[in-house]
Design an enzyme around this catalytic site. Structure first.
Site, short mmCIF file in Angstrom:
data_model
loop_
_atom_site.label_atom_id
_atom_site.label_comp_id
_atom_site.label_asym_id
_atom_site.label_seq_id
_atom_site.Cartn_x
_atom_site.Cartn_y
_atom_site.Cartn_z
N ASP A 33 -19.83 50.94 37.14
CA ASP A 33 -18.69 51.75 37.58
C ASP A 33 -18.42 52.89 36.60
O ASP A 33 -18.63 52.75 35.40
CB ASP A 33 -17.45 50.85 37.69
CG ASP A 33 -16.33 51.50 38.46
OD1 ASP A 33 -16.58 52.47 39.20
OD2 ASP A 33 -15.18 51.03 38.33
N ARG A 37 -16.17 59.34 37.39
CA ARG A 37 -15.25 59.73 36.31
C ARG A 37 -16.01 60.47 35.20
O ARG A 37 -15.52 61.44 34.63
CB ARG A 37 -14.54 58.51 35.74
CG ARG A 37 -13.64 57.79 36.73
CD ARG A 37 -12.99 56.57 36.06
NE ARG A 37 -12.29 55.73 37.01
CZ ARG A 37 -12.86 54.77 37.71
NH1 ARG A 37 -14.15 54.54 37.58
NH2 ARG A 37 -12.16 54.05 38.57
N THR A 79 -20.96 47.38 50.43
CA THR A 79 -20.79 47.54 51.88
C THR A 79 -19.62 48.46 52.20
O THR A 79 -19.54 48.99 53.31
CB THR A 79 -20.57 46.17 52.54
OG1 THR A 79 -19.55 45.44 51.82
CG2 THR A 79 -21.85 45.33 52.54
N ASN A 81 -18.91 51.19 50.29
CA ASN A 81 -19.20 52.54 49.78
C ASN A 81 -19.62 53.53 50.86
O ASN A 81 -19.66 54.74 50.61
CB ASN A 81 -20.27 52.50 48.69
CG ASN A 81 -19.77 51.97 47.37
OD1 ASN A 81 -20.53 51.46 46.55
ND2 ASN A 81 -18.47 52.06 47.12
#
Length: 257
Positions: A33, A37, A79, A81
């Site tokens: 993750d 960002r 699933t 995304n």
């Protein structure tokens, strides 16, 4: 075991001497993750963040192989995304294919088993072909198993397992009594992960502290480790820090010590 050759960028990072090699987690799972960002902080397109995330994956796979981790499961695309912008989804799919083509020879040379998990048939044809090709060509390797969780969701996995059990019953491969007496281990064999051991530790960078539908069945007694570092910046030293933290925990599995 063949060792990966670390790049100059990675040499000297981390301190192997700080790790207890008699207590290396057998199975590490990572929610990769923070790509978006990372890109936003640098005023770059999100796709550049995903590309940088591929470089992070490359160095972490190397290190896990070198220190004796047996299974590494990485959450690459869920699933859920699919609701992201189409151009981002398409870019991720292209990057998956490019990563497999670019890194395959090194992974195979170093005995890595490439094992895609999830609803793989729901991916674009180019991804399916690349994943199946990598899986078939590495299935006889005996080193680190790299589980690529793509189009994966924990709820979907459990629901799919139940459907597969029902299908087995319809085909007279399992009886009603056997279904009622299924053990945890037997049910697990119907999951995407099959007979892969449950993760010892789940790592999530980026500062978020949730599972996001990842390995819901398998994480029952997993240790969790969170970091504010975005995935593209996740280093060998960060991996070692997570492992050292894991090694200092008291895993009781519901019992007492």
């Amino acid at each position: 075991m063949l060792n990966f050759i670390r790049s100059d960028k990675d040499k000297g990072k981390g301190n192997d001497n700080d790790i207890n090699f008699s207590n290396i987690p057998k199975h590490i799972a990572i929610i990769m993750d923070g790509n978006g960002r990372w890109a936003k902080k640098r005023n770059l397109p999100r796709t550049m963040g995903h590309k940088a995330g591929g470089e992070a994956l490359k160095r972490i796979v190397r290190e896990c192989s070198d220190i004796g981790v047996k299974y590494l499961t990485v959450y690459g695309f869920s699933t859920e995304n699919w609701i992201r912008p189409k151009e981002e989804v398409n870019a991720i799919m292209r990057l998956i294919v490019e990563f497999l083509k670019r890194e395959f020879n090194e992974l195979n040379k170093n005995n890595v088993i490439i094992n895609p998990i999830g609803n793989i048939l729901g991916l674009p044809e180019a991804c399916i072909t690349a994943l199946n090709d990598a899986k078939n060509k590495t299935k006889n390797n005996t080193g680190l198993m790299l589980n690529l969780a793509l189009n994966y969701g924990g709820r979907d996995e459990i629901l799919n397992a139940v459907k597969n059990i029902f299908a087995s019953y319809e085909e007279n491969k399992i009886s009603k009594d056997e279904i009622f007496n299924l053990s945890d281990e037997e049910f697990s064999s119907y999951l995407y992960t099959g007979c892969i051991p449950d993760p010892d530790i789940i790592i999530r960078p980026s500062g978020e502290k949730r599972l996001s539908n990842f390995l819901l069945w398998q994480c029952a007694y997993s240790e969790f480790w969170y970091s504010n570092i975005n995935w593209p910046d996740f280093s060998i030293e960060d991996l070692h820090t997570a492992i050292k933290d894991y090694q200092n925990r008291d895993r009781r599995f519901g019992g007492v010590k």
